[in-house]
Design a protein around this motif. Sequence first.
Motif, PDB file in Angstrom:
ATOM      1  N   TRP A 142       7.634   8.173  -2.475  1.00 48.19           N
ATOM      2  CA  TRP A 142       7.356   7.377  -1.270  1.00 48.19           C
ATOM      3  C   TRP A 142       8.250   6.148  -1.220  1.00 48.19           C
ATOM      4  O   TRP A 142       8.694   5.730  -0.142  1.00 48.19           O
ATOM      5  CB  TRP A 142       5.888   6.960  -1.253  1.00 48.19           C
ATOM      6  N   LEU A 143       8.546   5.584  -2.386  1.00 51.84           N
ATOM      7  CA  LEU A 143       9.435   4.419  -2.446  1.00 51.84           C
ATOM      8  C   LEU A 143      10.894   4.795  -2.202  1.00 51.84           C
ATOM      9  O   LEU A 143      11.736   3.909  -1.997  1.00 51.84           O
ATOM     10  CB  LEU A 143       9.313   3.748  -3.819  1.00 51.84           C
ATOM     11  N   GLY A 144      11.192   6.088  -2.236  1.00 46.37           N
ATOM     12  CA  GLY A 144      12.570   6.541  -2.038  1.00 46.37           C
ATOM     13  C   GLY A 144      13.409   6.463  -3.290  1.00 46.37           C
ATOM     14  O   GLY A 144      14.650   6.457  -3.210  1.00 46.37           O
ATOM     15  N   TRP A 145      12.776   6.440  -4.455  1.00 44.53           N
ATOM     16  CA  TRP A 145      13.492   6.322  -5.725  1.00 44.53           C
ATOM     17  C   TRP A 145      13.748   7.711  -6.305  1.00 44.53           C
ATOM     18  O   TRP A 145      12.807   8.417  -6.676  1.00 44.53           O
ATOM     19  CB  TRP A 145      12.682   5.525  -6.734  1.00 44.53           C
ATOM     20  N   THR A 146      14.988   8.087  -6.432  1.00 40.55           N
ATOM     21  CA  THR A 146      15.307   9.353  -7.100  1.00 40.55           C
ATOM     22  C   THR A 146      15.344   9.182  -8.617  1.00 40.55           C
ATOM     23  O   THR A 146      14.989  10.099  -9.365  1.00 40.55           O
ATOM     24  CB  THR A 146      16.654   9.897  -6.612  1.00 40.55           C
ATOM     25  N   THR A 147      15.782   8.002  -9.073  1.00 42.64           N
ATOM     26  CA  THR A 147      15.717   7.649 -10.491  1.00 42.64           C
ATOM     27  C   THR A 147      15.171   6.222 -10.596  1.00 42.64           C
ATOM     28  O   THR A 147      15.311   5.422  -9.664  1.00 42.64           O
ATOM     29  CB  THR A 147      17.088   7.724 -11.178  1.00 42.64           C
ATOM     30  N   SER A 161       0.859  -1.186   0.000  1.00 39.04           N
ATOM     31  CA  SER A 161       0.000   0.000   0.000  1.00 39.04           C
ATOM     32  C   SER A 161       0.890   1.231   0.000  1.00 39.04           C
ATOM     33  O   SER A 161       1.801   1.352   0.843  1.00 39.04           O
ATOM     34  CB  SER A 161      -0.913   0.010   1.233  1.00 39.04           C
ATOM     35  N   ILE A 162       0.647   2.128  -0.954  1.00 40.27           N
ATOM     36  CA  ILE A 162       1.504   3.304  -1.123  1.00 40.27           C
ATOM     37  C   ILE A 162       0.675   4.552  -0.822  1.00 40.27           C
ATOM     38  O   ILE A 162      -0.154   4.973  -1.632  1.00 40.27           O
ATOM     39  CB  ILE A 162       2.068   3.364  -2.551  1.00 40.27           C
ATOM     40  N   PRO A 163       0.877   5.171   0.349  1.00 41.83           N
ATOM     41  CA  PRO A 163       0.111   6.371   0.692  1.00 41.83           C
ATOM     42  C   PRO A 163       0.675   7.611   0.011  1.00 41.83           C
ATOM     43  O   PRO A 163       1.897   7.814  -0.040  1.00 41.83           O
ATOM     44  CB  PRO A 163       0.274   6.457   2.214  1.00 41.83           C
ATOM     45  N   THR A 164      -0.189   8.426  -0.544  1.00 39.80           N
ATOM     46  CA  THR A 164       0.187   9.701  -1.150  1.00 39.80           C
ATOM     47  C   THR A 164      -0.846  10.742  -0.745  1.00 39.80           C
ATOM     48  O   THR A 164      -1.879  10.414  -0.148  1.00 39.80           O
ATOM     49  CB  THR A 164       0.239   9.613  -2.686  1.00 39.80           C
TER      50      THR A 164
END
Length: 277
Positions: free
Chosen positions: A88-93, A5-8
């Motif tokens: 949210w996933l911490g992905w910059t790229t 679950s990805i909260p935004t």
Amino acid sequence: MAELSIPTSAGTFDATVAGPPDGRPLLLLHGFPQTRAAWRHQIATLAARGYRVVAPDQRGYSPGVRPERSEDYRVDILVDDVVAITEWLGWTTFDLVGHDWGGAVAWWTADTHPARVRTLTVVSTPHPGALAHALRTDDDQRARSRYMIDWRETPATENEMLAHDAEKLRAFYAGKVPQSSAEAYVRHLSRPGALTAALNWYRAGRPERAIGVIDVPTLYVWSTADLAFGPAAARETAQWVKGPYRFETLRDVSHWIPEEAPESLNRLLLEHLRAAA
């Protein structure tokens, strides 16, 4: 594979995640009328190769992000969803892959946030500028795209697709998608509000600005038996990519490439990703 679950700020997206937590990040965007399950073959293959793969149910498909207004499905908002999910996933790229409407969102994301997109892979959907050019100049593409105008009617389209045990919705998959998957998509989209939300992608109106030329390494995979996108737009797409570009054609394959030809797509996708290692 695991559920995530990805909260935004827009709400909570349902997603599937697989692969090592420290693997190279890769986002998969599905299209209409499907869900993240359309990517099951790609998720398994990519995760086994060490990629950290996330496939969300996009806006309207995730019950936690299902606004009622069609204007809440504009392409700039859909791109904002991609950014919010990856932040949210911490992905910059990240590597970005999209099919059908997910492909359109992928094109726009690569145009708007090129520094974030390590590589782009689009399945079926031509570059929006190429499609617009084909709609102006090619009778075949105009005929193929007529459904986009028809589906803007509300609620006639929903009623028609779901009538007689969703006979017309089931017909989209035309034996090219496994029966169990088709049934799962029909169940998902038959829930209250779900099909209207999915059709709102077509009803949101034109983008507020023109899309530009893409400057990231790009793979575009098109199939000759695609009923929605013809050869004119597919060929024109090359004019809209100035970064490294690869165009691959799958013969006698329909629109549903990720499920109908998973081995071919996986091979092309892995080659593209390795080239940008």
